[in-house]
Design a protein around this motif. Structure first.
Motif, PDB file in Angstrom:
ATOM      1  N   THR A 156      70.947  97.832  46.322  1.00 40.75           N
ATOM      2  CA  THR A 156      70.671  96.662  45.403  1.00 40.75           C
ATOM      3  C   THR A 156      69.078  96.950  44.547  1.00 40.75           C
ATOM      4  N   VAL A 157      68.273  97.876  45.458  1.00 33.14           N
ATOM      5  CA  VAL A 157      67.081  97.991  44.496  1.00 33.14           C
ATOM      6  C   VAL A 157      67.295  99.543  43.617  1.00 33.14           C
ATOM      7  N   ILE A 175      57.604  93.255  44.192  1.00 29.62           N
ATOM      8  CA  ILE A 175      57.205  92.060  44.897  1.00 29.62           C
ATOM      9  C   ILE A 175      57.869  91.909  46.300  1.00 29.62           C
ATOM     10  N   GLY A 176      57.100  91.918  47.242  1.00 29.01           N
ATOM     11  CA  GLY A 176      57.652  91.685  48.898  1.00 29.01           C
ATOM     12  C   GLY A 176      58.000  93.049  49.329  1.00 29.01           C
ATOM     13  N   ILE A 177      57.381  93.362  50.418  1.00 32.70           N
ATOM     14  CA  ILE A 177      57.464  94.453  51.318  1.00 32.70           C
ATOM     15  C   ILE A 177      58.208  94.212  52.671  1.00 32.70           C
ATOM     16  N   LEU A 183      62.396  99.782  50.787  1.00 35.46           N
ATOM     17  CA  LEU A 183      63.314 100.718  50.112  1.00 35.46           C
ATOM     18  C   LEU A 183      62.617 101.255  48.755  1.00 35.46           C
ATOM     19  N   ALA A 184      62.590 100.050  47.898  1.00 35.94           N
ATOM     20  CA  ALA A 184      62.186 100.075  46.491  1.00 35.94           C
ATOM     21  C   ALA A 184      61.070 100.846  46.421  1.00 35.94           C
ATOM     22  N   LEU A 185      59.948 100.881  47.453  1.00 33.29           N
ATOM     23  CA  LEU A 185      58.474 101.691  47.164  1.00 33.29           C
ATOM     24  C   LEU A 185      59.057 103.253  47.414  1.00 33.29           C
ATOM     25  N   MET A 186      59.901 103.339  48.368  1.00 32.96           N
ATOM     26  CA  MET A 186      60.319 104.841  48.666  1.00 32.96           C
ATOM     27  C   MET A 186      60.852 105.513  47.364  1.00 32.96           C
ATOM     28  N   PHE A 187      62.095 104.657  46.819  1.00 35.08           N
ATOM     29  CA  PHE A 187      62.857 105.232  45.765  1.00 35.08           C
ATOM     30  C   PHE A 187      62.116 105.487  44.515  1.00 35.08           C
ATOM     31  N   LEU A 188      61.149 104.402  44.231  1.00 31.67           N
ATOM     32  CA  LEU A 188      60.367 104.383  42.819  1.00 31.67           C
ATOM     33  C   LEU A 188      59.219 105.490  43.003  1.00 31.67           C
ATOM     34  N   ASN A 189      58.630 105.815  44.307  1.00 34.38           N
ATOM     35  CA  ASN A 189      57.765 106.911  44.261  1.00 34.38           C
ATOM     36  C   ASN A 189      58.613 108.157  44.072  1.00 34.38           C
ATOM     37  N   ALA A 190      59.682 108.372  44.613  1.00 30.19           N
ATOM     38  CA  ALA A 190      60.379 109.722  44.564  1.00 30.19           C
ATOM     39  C   ALA A 190      60.869 109.652  43.109  1.00 30.19           C
ATOM     40  N   TRP A 191      61.085 108.426  42.630  1.00 33.96           N
ATOM     41  CA  TRP A 191      61.540 108.634  40.741  1.00 33.96           C
ATOM     42  C   TRP A 191      60.402 109.150  40.170  1.00 33.96           C
ATOM     43  N   GLY A 192      59.304 109.079  40.621  1.00 34.18           N
ATOM     44  CA  GLY A 192      58.114 109.492  39.859  1.00 34.18           C
ATOM     45  C   GLY A 192      57.187 108.345  39.285  1.00 34.18           C
ATOM     46  N   CYS A 193      57.446 106.946  39.568  1.00 34.19           N
ATOM     47  CA  CYS A 193      56.850 105.945  38.898  1.00 34.19           C
ATOM     48  C   CYS A 193      55.427 105.736  39.622  1.00 34.19           C
ATOM     49  N   ASP A 194      54.716 105.018  38.568  1.00 34.06           N
ATOM     50  CA  ASP A 194      53.335 104.615  39.365  1.00 34.06           C
ATOM     51  C   ASP A 194      53.535 103.212  39.914  1.00 34.06           C
ATOM     52  N   VAL A 195      53.499 103.115  41.272  1.00 26.96           N
ATOM     53  CA  VAL A 195      53.947 102.153  41.805  1.00 26.96           C
ATOM     54  C   VAL A 195      52.961 101.128  42.333  1.00 26.96           C
ATOM     55  N   PHE A 234      57.816  97.430  34.418  1.00 25.60           N
ATOM     56  CA  PHE A 234      59.020  96.775  35.074  1.00 25.60           C
ATOM     57  C   PHE A 234      58.527  96.097  36.476  1.00 25.60           C
ATOM     58  N   ILE A 235      59.060  94.832  36.875  1.00 28.59           N
ATOM     59  CA  ILE A 235      58.334  94.242  38.042  1.00 28.59           C
ATOM     60  C   ILE A 235      59.946  93.827  38.798  1.00 28.59           C
ATOM     61  N   ILE A 236      60.041  94.221  39.907  1.00 27.01           N
ATOM     62  CA  ILE A 236      61.248  93.928  40.764  1.00 27.01           C
ATOM     63  C   ILE A 236      61.024  92.938  41.982  1.00 27.01           C
ATOM     64  N   SER A 237      61.449  91.791  42.018  1.00 27.29           N
ATOM     65  CA  SER A 237      61.265  90.715  43.110  1.00 27.29           C
ATOM     66  C   SER A 237      62.268  90.989  44.025  1.00 27.29           C
ATOM     67  N   THR A 238      61.907  91.055  45.302  1.00 26.99           N
ATOM     68  CA  THR A 238      62.913  91.307  46.421  1.00 26.99           C
ATOM     69  C   THR A 238      62.655  90.203  47.363  1.00 26.99           C
ATOM     70  N   VAL A 239      61.904  89.010  46.968  1.00 22.23           N
ATOM     71  CA  VAL A 239      61.737  88.004  48.040  1.00 22.23           C
ATOM     72  C   VAL A 239      62.899  86.922  47.641  1.00 22.23           C
ATOM     73  N   ASN A 240      62.986  86.026  48.690  1.00 22.60           N
ATOM     74  CA  ASN A 240      63.923  84.934  48.672  1.00 22.60           C
ATOM     75  C   ASN A 240      63.440  83.586  48.502  1.00 22.60           C
ATOM     76  N   VAL A 241      62.051  83.563  47.923  1.00 18.53           N
ATOM     77  CA  VAL A 241      61.355  82.270  47.657  1.00 18.53           C
ATOM     78  C   VAL A 241      60.793  82.388  46.207  1.00 18.53           C
ATOM     79  N   ASN A 242      60.628  80.985  45.868  1.00 24.44           N
ATOM     80  CA  ASN A 242      60.243  80.892  44.537  1.00 24.44           C
ATOM     81  C   ASN A 242      58.615  81.412  44.564  1.00 24.44           C
TER      82      ASN A 242
END
Length: 338
Positions: A156-157, A175-177, A183-195, A234-242
């Motif tokens: 999903t991420v 958004i949301g840990i 998982l998004a943090l781990m993927f994006l770090n390995a992808w090479g992004c500034d997270v 890019f911002i990815i929101s993983t939370v289920n609240v507004n």
């Protein structure tokens, strides 16, 4: 051939009901079907949503569980390339129509006739069945115990990184840990992004940094978010609240994207002008196609990424769901049959 005509499972008989031992009678395997002996099955918040019929699509009795790691025990006549003993994964979808435009071009996750594993018989059982095209062989180097959550939360991420061609030079916010966000943090770090991790929990700031974030911002502090105006590609929101989405839209660079993967059931609100004048985008996506899941699994094996999981025996499924509901799990829960 089939390995038997009874599947022993934990089923839910009605919306919001508890788990009960439940036997599913099955017939002969279809020509393209594969039967798995379940080894591990992750618990996802989507299982809870389906069990409680939050989305209005559930059917009962239900055997949920869609983050399945299993061993092939039987195959239909057209699925012989899956050799007995092969360890495979089964995620959100247990089959596809194979004939629509989206299936033909490889976007099977967008197939309108895709079958949901939780509705066809999931992994809270000793065995599970699925169409061969929904199964992924688990590559060497992927930890089997923690692999299940990759098949829903992980893809999903990961899917947006592929769909939107996120560059390794991109500045990305998460958004949301939690189950998805870690998982998004781990993927994006390995992808090479500034997270950057946006979190409302002070104690999660240190955890976010250990998971791959380079910096953190308090998602409950508007001034702190405003300080990051025009910072993110890019911002990815993983939370289920507004949340106050205008703050996050204004934190995007021109042509930046706010992307939703957390399942928010209520309407979202935002102001159009910052989107319009900055040529920014809002989008959302489900899980990925089988091909993208394969790519993710190879990426995970190469970078030795492991979801953080807590293990429960499948016989303690009720306790595991209570722990999920408490919000205190770190960060995914896996049921084990071993």
């Amino acid at each position: 051939m089939s390995s038997g005509n009874i599947i022993n499972a934990y089923g839910v008989m009605q919306a919001g009901g508890g788990f009960e031992p439940y036997q599913v009678k099955v017939g002969a395997l279809g020509a393209t079907e594969v039967e798995l002996e379940v080894l591990y099955c992750g618990i996802c918040h989507s299982d809870l949503s389906m069990i409680e019929d939050e989305w209005g699509i559930s059917r009962y009795p239900m055997v949920a569980g869609h983050e399945v790691i299993g061993r092939v025990v039987a195959t239909g006549e057209h699925a012989k390339h899956f050799k007995p003993g092969t360890v495979v994964g089964l995620g959100w979808n247990s089959g596809y129509c194979e004939t629509c435009h989206y299936c033909r071009q490889g976007d099977k996750n967008l197939c309108a006739e895709a079958r949901f594993t939780t509705l066809t018989g999931g992994g809270f059982a000793d065995k599970a069945r699925a169409d061969m095209d929904s199964l992924l062989e688990i590559p060497e180097g992927v930890d089997l115990v923690s692999a299940g959550p990759l098949l829903c939360g992980g893809i999903t991420v990961f899917n947006p990184l592929v769909q939107f061609d996120i560059k390794p030079t991109a500045k990305v916010g998460v958004i949301g840990i939690g189950g998805l966000g870690h998982l998004a943090l781990m993927f994006l770090n390995a992808w090479g992004c500034d997270v950057t991790a946006f979190t409302s929990s002070e104690h999660k700031r240190t955890e976010a940094l250990s998971l791959g974030a380079h910096k953190t911002l308090n998602s409950r502090d508007p001034e702190e978010i405003k300080s990051a105006a025009m910072s993110f590609d890019f911002i990815i929101s993983t939370v289920n609240v507004n949340l106050n989405w205008d703050l996050y839209i204004q934190a995007l660079k021109p042509k930046g994207r706010l992307h939703f993967v957390g399942a928010i059931v209520d309407p979202i609100q935002f102001t159009l002008f910052p989107v319009l004048f900055g040529q920014r985008s809002l989008s959302a996506s489900p899980v990925g196609s089988p091909a993208t899941i394969e790519t993710m699994l190879d990426f995970v094996a190469h970078h030795q990424i492991r979801p953080q999981v807590e293990i429960y025996p499948m016989s303690q499924i009720e306790d595991a769901f209570k722990h999920l509901k408490s919000g205190n799990s770190k960060y995914r829960i896996v049921l084990s049959r071993e």
